[in-house]
Scaffold this active site. Structure first.
Site, PDB file in Angstrom:
ATOM      1  N   ASP A  88       0.852  -1.193   0.000  1.00  0.00           N
ATOM      2  CA  ASP A  88       0.000   0.000   0.000  1.00  0.00           C
ATOM      3  C   ASP A  88       0.886   1.241   0.000  1.00  0.00           C
ATOM      4  O   ASP A  88       1.807   1.359   0.809  1.00  0.00           O
ATOM      5  CB  ASP A  88      -0.908   0.017   1.236  1.00  0.00           C
ATOM      6  CG  ASP A  88      -1.936   1.125   1.115  1.00  0.00           C
ATOM      7  OD1 ASP A  88      -2.759   1.057   0.185  1.00  0.00           O
ATOM      8  OD2 ASP A  88      -1.890   2.072   1.926  1.00  0.00           O
ATOM      9  N   GLY A 466       2.139   0.018 -54.262  1.00  0.00           N
ATOM     10  CA  GLY A 466       3.020  -0.919 -54.970  1.00  0.00           C
ATOM     11  C   GLY A 466       3.099  -2.232 -54.239  1.00  0.00           C
ATOM     12  O   GLY A 466       2.646  -2.365 -53.099  1.00  0.00           O
ATOM     13  N   ASP A 467       3.682  -3.212 -54.927  1.00  0.00           N
ATOM     14  CA  ASP A 467       3.819  -4.566 -54.375  1.00  0.00           C
ATOM     15  C   ASP A 467       5.302  -4.793 -54.086  1.00  0.00           C
ATOM     16  O   ASP A 467       6.139  -4.670 -54.993  1.00  0.00           O
ATOM     17  CB  ASP A 467       3.286  -5.557 -55.418  1.00  0.00           C
ATOM     18  CG  ASP A 467       3.260  -6.970 -54.872  1.00  0.00           C
ATOM     19  OD1 ASP A 467       4.214  -7.347 -54.158  1.00  0.00           O
ATOM     20  OD2 ASP A 467       2.296  -7.698 -55.166  1.00  0.00           O
TER      21      ASP A 467
END
Ligand SMILES: O=c1[nH]cc([C@@H]2O[C@H](COP(=O)(O)OP(=O)(O)OP(=O)(O)O)[C@@H](O)[C@H]2O)c(=O)[nH]1
Length: 522
Positions: A88, A466-467
């Site tokens: 705590d 694009g690829d």
């Protein structure tokens, strides 16, 4: 103190952290401790005035948090864990104890009280060793606290409210998080920083050393030799009460109990954890609780149209996972749940399934297999769901990725398969002179407009359709290959990297090192 053996002493025990605090979990995890999280239901309402000092209050609260969990677990299974840890954290200033603020006004009064002054942060810790015998629970509590003094700057009203409006103070003792934005309020720290964050790791390890090596002799032998030799007798016969029942039994029989299979159980349970997260996302639990007042389970159920009982269980699971916190007033989001919308991650699995397409096999399916194949199989709606999921995940880590390397020497970068540009924008924000091209399939890029941030530096990022396997790669000083390699078999990965290697500009270095210097994999 030798840290590893001390933590290692707990590795073969079933350890429970009785805390919902994500910071405590993080600190202990980083230290290498393995534990389950069972947040305590103990109400932090002990009468403060009845304690002689603020740390006495913190220690008692920590102890009650841990004992509540030990008792509950024992009651449920008639078997308590071996060790329960409770903590705590409080702030003490001018004789007052400050805990977590209940609302913004409370945060304001706490922070204005701390402004320009020094205060103390106390974290009380309880380490409870448990033993279930004949249906009865025996506990042995070791406790301590740590104090850290923190000096605050003078805080202007404007800064105070800006900080409060960030939402950060709400689940933090004293209304600030020293590890995050709240660090800006702090001038000096005397003592253990982690104690302020919520867990005094250094004192904790020392306490463990005291408990497990009472003679002061730390055991330098590796864990393996411990396992094989029958429990605690190897510690020179010294025993503390806190050594726990398991050792006592193992000593009698001459056998070590088998190690608790924490790792295995974690693997098994991780499915349940992600299922709980996805379900909460799908129901929009975190959206409902974002920025609002805490809600009780029954109110959440009412708003979502779900059953009160099931919703309560789901919300408790989210508390255990650190996404929600629970107080008397109800459930509310933690910082993690309030992160800038990672919640669309849930979009992917269901929608991919509905389409009849194979679910992607990435952990959360950021990329549905090679995009030029799998993406064709998806409907627009599914693809959008996937993009959202990928965007959300990329955003979570983008800044960390962008700052993990010093990329300041590069003027241009190309993010291959960069999708919505989340990483590209993070790179642009970190490196103002860097121009970033996101290279991805046209059918992906047609959806990206809705994902673009506003603000400066956005013009540094451009998108080029694009690829990556078919088209020439755009020219760049740096190629980024993030979260895509795993989508392809080795042959394709080799092909892609060869294409990148050919596209890399030869620098002063040799071809192979120049590839490494010009490519980041994430
Ligand atoms: O600088 C920081 N100071 C404090 C914190 C966090 O504050 C909370 C303190 O609250 P408490 O000790 O009551 O713990 P809870 O979060 O309620 O979890 P339990 O389930 O253990 O009761 C704590 O989370 C600190 O980490 C902080 O983050 N920074």
């Amino acid at each position: 103190m030798v840290l590893c053996p001390v933590i290692r002493k707990l590795l073969h025990k079933r350890v429970v952290l009785a805390s919902a605090s994500p910071r405590r979990q993080e600190i202990l995890r980083q230290a290498g401790l393995r534990f389950e999280v069972v947040p305590s239901r103990f109400k932090e309402t002990l009468p403060k005035a009845s304690f002689p000092t603020p740390p006495a209050y913190a220690v008692e609260t920590a102890k009650q948090k841990a004992l509540e969990v030990a008792r509950r677990m024992h009651q449920k299974d008639l078997r308590a864990p071996d060790v329960v840890i409770g903590a705590d954290t409080i702030v003490a200033v001018g004789g007052l104890i400050l805990e977590k603020p209940v609302d913004k006004q409370d945060a304001y009064s706490m922070l204005s009280r701390l402004s320009g002054k020094e205060h103390s942060v106390f974290t009380g810790v309880a380490i409870v060793h448990c033993c279930s015998r004949d249906g009865r629970l025996d506990t042995d509590v070791s406790e301590f606290y740590e104090e850290t003094r923190v000096q605050f700057s003078e805080l202007s009203e404007e800064l105070l409210w800006e900080y409060i409006d960030s939402g950060e103070p709400m689940d933090k003792a004293g209304g600030y998080g020293i590890q995050a934005l709240g660090g800006m309020l702090v001038e000096q720290v005397h003592g253990d920083f982690l104690n302020v964050v919520g867990f005094p790791l250094n004192r904790f390890c020392k306490k463990l050393a005291e408990l497990y090596y009472p003679s002061g002799r730390e055991d330098p032998r590796p864990a393996q030799s411990h396992q094989g030799r029958g429990g605690r007798a190897e510690d020179g016969g010294e025993r503390t009460q806190a050594a726990g029942p398991e050792e006592a039994v193992s000593n009698r029989t001459g056998h070590s109990p088998p190690p608790f299979p924490t790792g295995l159980l974690e693997l098994v349970d991780s499915f349940k954890a992600s299922k709980a997260l996805f379900t909460a996302c799908k129901l929009k639990v975190f959206d409902l609780l974002k920025d609002g007042a805490p809600l009780k389970a029954v109110d959440v159920a009412g708003k979502l149209g779900t059953s009160a009982c099931g919703t309560g269980r789901l919300l408790d699971a989210c508390v255990a996972l650190g996404f929600l916190q629970k107080t008397d007033r109800g459930y509310s989001n933690t910082e993690t749940a309030n992160l800038d919308h990672p919640w669309d991650l849930s979009a992917r699995p269901e929608s991919a399934g509905r389409d009849g397409a194979d679910p992607p096999d990435g952990a959360l399916g950021e990329r549905a297999g090679p995009p030029n194949q799998a993406s064709c199989a998806h409907s627009e709606e599914t693809r959008l769901g996937l993009l959202r999921a990928m965007h959300s995940l990329a955003k979570l880590t983008a800044r960390h990725v962008a700052t993990a390397f010093d990329l300041s020497r590069f003027a241009s970068a190309c993010d291959l398969g960069g999708c919505t540009g989340a990483l590209a924008h993070a790179l642009a924000r970190e490196y103002p002179r860097l121009r970033v091209t996101v290279f991805d399939l046209p059918e992906v890029l047609q959806h990206v407009a809705g994902f673009q941030p506003d603000g400066p530096r956005t013009e540094q990022v451009s998108f080029l359709p694009g690829d990556i396997f078919e088209d020439s790669l755009p020219e760049a000083d740096l190629y980024v290959v993030s979260r895509i390699l795993r989508d392809w078999p080795d042959g394709k990965v080799h092909e892609l990297l060869s294409r990148v290697a050919r596209a890399c500009k030869p620098g002063e270095a040799t071809a192979s090192t120049s590839l490494l210097q010009n490519l980041i994999f994430v």
